[in-house]
Design an enzyme around this catalytic site. Sequence first.
Site, PDB file in Angstrom:
ATOM      1  N   GLN A 145     -40.501 -90.932  94.223  1.00 60.29           N
ATOM      2  CA  GLN A 145     -41.955 -91.045  94.101  1.00 60.29           C
ATOM      3  C   GLN A 145     -42.607 -91.374  95.444  1.00 60.29           C
ATOM      4  O   GLN A 145     -43.736 -90.963  95.704  1.00 60.29           O
ATOM      5  CB  GLN A 145     -42.322 -92.092  93.053  1.00 60.29           C
ATOM      6  CG  GLN A 145     -41.963 -91.661  91.640  1.00 60.29           C
ATOM      7  CD  GLN A 145     -42.219 -92.741  90.616  1.00 60.29           C
ATOM      8  OE1 GLN A 145     -42.783 -93.791  90.919  1.00 60.29           O
ATOM      9  NE2 GLN A 145     -41.815 -92.496  89.386  1.00 60.29           N
ATOM     10  N   ASP A 296     -34.061 -90.947  84.739  1.00 63.71           N
ATOM     11  CA  ASP A 296     -34.787 -91.302  83.520  1.00 63.71           C
ATOM     12  C   ASP A 296     -34.051 -90.894  82.249  1.00 63.71           C
ATOM     13  O   ASP A 296     -34.431 -91.315  81.149  1.00 63.71           O
ATOM     14  CB  ASP A 296     -36.184 -90.671  83.532  1.00 63.71           C
ATOM     15  CG  ASP A 296     -37.141 -91.423  84.443  1.00 63.71           C
ATOM     16  OD1 ASP A 296     -36.828 -92.559  84.844  1.00 63.71           O
ATOM     17  OD2 ASP A 296     -38.209 -90.860  84.775  1.00 63.71           O
TER      18      ASP A 296
END
Length: 417
Positions: A145, A296
Amino acid sequence: MQYILHAPQCLAANVKLPASKSISNRALIIHALSKGDILPENLSVCDDTEVIVNALMYKPYTIDIKAAGTAMRFMTAYLSVTPGEHAITGTNRMKKRPIAILVDALRYIGADIEYVGEEGYPPLRIKGHPLEGGYMEVPANISSQYISALLMIGPVLKNGLELKMTGEIASRPYIDLTLWMMREFGADADWSDVDTVKVNPKPYQQHKYTIESDWSAASYWYEMMALNDDTESTVNFEGLFDASKQGDSIVKYIFSLLGVKTRFSTTDNSANPIVRLKKLPCMLPRLDYDFVAAPDLAQTIVVTCALMNIPFRFTGLASLKIKETDRIEALKHELKKLGYVLRDENNDTLIWDGTRCEPSLEPIDTYEDHRMAMAFAPAAIKFPGLRINNPQVVTKSYPQFWDDLEMAGWHIEKIKD
C-alpha cells in the site's frame, strides 16, 4: 453483540458479492487526481471506502479514516499533492500502525508532513502543495500500500516518479493492480525493471469506470464449500472475472487443491460471467504455500486447512503483524479454542503439524478485524453453535456478510450485550 451460528446441511446459494474494496479505493483516489466529475460506478459500500468518499466529498480539516489502513496510506499521499492543510487520524489501533516508510518517501520529494503524536505513526498533519517527484528508493517488504500510494500520485508530479523497490516485494499483484488501473485512466506507468516502476508526468484522463466484484469476499464462500461435506452443495456468484487483476483471484487456484472447483459461464441476459463452485473430493496430505502475494487470504486458508485436518506451513506472512490486529497471534489464539495448536516462526510463518488440544469452544474474538470474523464464521460447519464476538466488524469490507449467510440457509442467533 454476539452471534451464535448454525450452518445448513447443504449449501445452495446465489450470492451478490460486494464490489471490490481494493479497486474502489484506488479508483476514488485516481478519480480525484484526474479532477473528474464522473464518479466510478458500483463503488464498494464498506467502511474503508466510505471514509475515502467522505474525505474527498466534504474535505474536513480533520479526516478520521477510522480503522482503514488503505485509506490512511492512500489519503496521506493524495493530501501531500493537493493544496490545503489537513490532519488525518484514525482508531487507537491505527495510531499503532507504522507509516514512517511512506512519510519518509513523501518528505524526500518535498512533502510537508508532521507527526502529531508518536514519531512514525498517525495522526499526521499535512500541508499539500505541488511536488517535484523524480527518483527514489523505498523498502517494499512491509506493505504494497505504501508503493501504490506513491505510484498513484506519480502522474501529477512535475518530474513524474521513478520508484525502485528494495527487499522482497510484498503483495506484488496489488502493485500490478494499481498500475493497471492507472493506465485505465490514461497514465503512462509500467515496470522498467524487476524492482523499478517508471511513471511519466502524464495527467490522468477521467472516464466512466465500473468496479468489479470482490474476490477477497468470495474466499469465505470457497471456505464454506471446502468445509461442507455435502457434494450436492453449490454456490454461484456474478461479477467475478477469471482474468481479474485482483491479487486475491488466486483463491480459485488454492481452493482447487482443497476440493473446490471453479467454473465460469455466461447467460443470455447478463454480460457478466457466472462463477459456479462445486465440491469435489480432497486428497491433499499437506499444504505449503507462500502468501507474500496474497496475505489477505491467509486467515481463510489457515482456518480451512486446520478444520480439514490438513497440516500446513505458510510463509510470507510478515505483513499480518501490522494489519487490523496481529493476525498471526490472533489465529494462534482463536484456533486453540477449537483445539488446534499452531506455532509461528520468524514473524512471517505459521505452521500446523497436526497437534491438537482439548477445545474450550469459547466464543471467537474478532479483534476489530473483519477478516477474523469472516474466516472463522464457516467453522460453524464443523462446530455447530459456534459463537462470534463483535460480529459487526464485517462492515469494514463486506457489510452484508451475515445477511448473505442467512439467505444461504444459515441460522444466526443474535445476542446483544
